[in-house]
Design a protein around this motif. Sequence first.
Motif, mmCIF file in Angstrom:
data_model
loop_
_atom_site.group_PDB
_atom_site.id
_atom_site.type_symbol
_atom_site.label_atom_id
_atom_site.label_comp_id
_atom_site.label_asym_id
_atom_site.label_seq_id
_atom_site.Cartn_x
_atom_site.Cartn_y
_atom_site.Cartn_z
ATOM 1 N N ILE A 65 45.288 36.782 51.357
ATOM 2 C CA ILE A 65 44.944 38.193 51.547
ATOM 3 C C ILE A 65 44.693 38.926 50.228
ATOM 4 O O ILE A 65 44.034 39.973 50.217
ATOM 5 C CB ILE A 65 46.017 38.941 52.376
ATOM 6 C CG1 ILE A 65 47.343 39.008 51.625
ATOM 7 C CG2 ILE A 65 46.174 38.313 53.746
ATOM 8 C CD1 ILE A 65 48.357 39.898 52.328
ATOM 9 N N THR A 66 45.210 38.372 49.095
ATOM 10 C CA THR A 66 44.921 38.989 47.800
ATOM 11 C C THR A 66 43.684 38.378 47.146
ATOM 12 O O THR A 66 43.105 38.975 46.238
ATOM 13 C CB THR A 66 46.099 38.837 46.826
ATOM 14 O OG1 THR A 66 46.370 37.447 46.607
ATOM 15 C CG2 THR A 66 47.343 39.534 47.365
ATOM 16 N N GLY A 67 43.315 37.175 47.586
ATOM 17 C CA GLY A 67 42.131 36.528 47.038
ATOM 18 C C GLY A 67 42.401 35.619 45.859
ATOM 19 O O GLY A 67 41.478 34.973 45.360
ATOM 20 N N SER A 68 43.647 35.521 45.394
ATOM 21 C CA SER A 68 43.953 34.648 44.257
ATOM 22 C C SER A 68 45.445 34.371 44.191
ATOM 23 O O SER A 68 46.263 35.161 44.692
ATOM 24 C CB SER A 68 43.496 35.285 42.940
ATOM 25 O OG SER A 68 44.302 36.411 42.626
ATOM 26 N N SER A 69 45.815 33.263 43.536
ATOM 27 C CA SER A 69 47.227 32.959 43.336
ATOM 28 C C SER A 69 47.853 33.942 42.350
ATOM 29 O O SER A 69 49.061 34.196 42.398
ATOM 30 C CB SER A 69 47.398 31.523 42.835
ATOM 31 O OG SER A 69 46.701 31.319 41.618
ATOM 32 N N PHE A 70 47.038 34.499 41.446
ATOM 33 C CA PHE A 70 47.544 35.502 40.507
ATOM 34 C C PHE A 70 47.998 36.753 41.255
ATOM 35 O O PHE A 70 49.065 37.308 40.967
ATOM 36 C CB PHE A 70 46.466 35.863 39.484
ATOM 37 C CG PHE A 70 46.909 36.903 38.482
ATOM 38 C CD1 PHE A 70 47.713 36.554 37.403
ATOM 39 C CD2 PHE A 70 46.523 38.232 38.621
ATOM 40 C CE1 PHE A 70 48.128 37.504 36.478
ATOM 41 C CE2 PHE A 70 46.924 39.184 37.705
ATOM 42 C CZ PHE A 70 47.728 38.829 36.632
ATOM 43 N N GLY A 71 47.199 37.210 42.222
ATOM 44 C CA GLY A 71 47.585 38.369 43.030
ATOM 45 C C GLY A 71 48.857 38.117 43.807
ATOM 46 O O GLY A 71 49.720 38.987 43.911
ATOM 47 N N MET A 72 48.980 36.893 44.359
ATOM 48 C CA MET A 72 50.216 36.514 45.034
ATOM 49 C C MET A 72 51.400 36.593 44.076
ATOM 50 O O MET A 72 52.465 37.117 44.411
ATOM 51 C CB MET A 72 50.067 35.100 45.601
ATOM 52 C CG MET A 72 51.334 34.513 46.214
ATOM 53 S SD MET A 72 52.382 33.642 44.997
ATOM 54 C CE MET A 72 51.290 32.323 44.480
#
Length: 376
Positions: free
Chosen positions: A230-237
């Motif tokens: 839902i954030t579009g990246s593992s960084f956002g997670m």
Amino acid sequence: MQNKIGIALFGALCYNLTQGLAFTMVRMQANALGDFRILGLVVGLPNFALVAGSIFWGIMADRWQNRKAVVVLCAMFSAVLYIPLPWLGPIGLILVRTLQSFFLGGMVQIATLFSELNPKARATLMGKLEAALGFGWGAGAFLGGFLIISEDYGSSHPTVIFSFLLTASLGVFAVVGYMGSTERYTPREVIDLDFSEYFWALFRLFFTTFLVFLGYMFFLSISPIYLTEITGSSFGMGIIVLLSGVIHALSAPYIGKLVDEYPREITIRASTITVFFSLTIYSLTTNIYWVTLAFLPPIYMTYFLGARAIIADIVPYQLRARAMGLLTSFSLLGSGVGSILVGELLVNLTFQEVFRIGSFLTFMSILVGWYPTNNK
């Protein structure tokens, strides 16, 4: 004494950095190597090994009358077992994580050590411990999202290898910290006590623990994958998990003091209600701001501060490690069953449908846990 507590807190911080890293990396690696069924097994089966380990090491700690020895031994073995993970396939990942989890079961004795340092401020000291653990977990999960991009998982990519070796190294630092800690020895009569009396007095608390973590795992076991989606990246997670860890760290000392000042059962009620509302939000929306808001409350920490304080109040010293081990065992039984169920259900159901099932289970935990202890 303060210096020794500080060294032990450093060990706890390093230990939970490894747990936060593993929380992200093992789940992402498992999902890349297989599917949601493999993910459910990688998360679920080790929980059953944790059950056996927490009971076994709790009994050993009571028998040896040495919690620190158990913690140091288990921290060392669990750290070493991070090293082979990047090169393993799905079955190997399941097997090694299951073996590792048996030793991780001994780490519950960290809480036992802190609960005995000052009987008049048990929850306050455990609040400091949870602050270190919460920040370490959040920072570790963030590092897992930052060090490895989602496309690199499922292989022995250099970033995957480096990250797992870093996790093992931090585990060794945790061992050094725990070796410098001091265990408080309490003079006591050696008497034969019947543990069953205390087990049944605490059975409602244990069953509540099973239910709340059974339901909570319907989100938590797949949260790195879901939050990445839902954030579009593992960084956002990683950012979301880091925020959760920071809130855990900042709020833990204050919640610990509140647990010492007010009836312990309030924390059980507050935690189960919060889990229910969080899962309800997950089931109703994919809005990143609402999902983040639902993920931030310090649910796990608040629940265990209250539950461990209840056990420390009721159970005699000679049996306390065993009771703490059982509390962890019931949480892990719920976590293991929940994780495996989620892996199976997601083969045919959507994320939101699975979250609705979890919210129902956590509502049941509210009803069961309103009065967490039985009258003796």
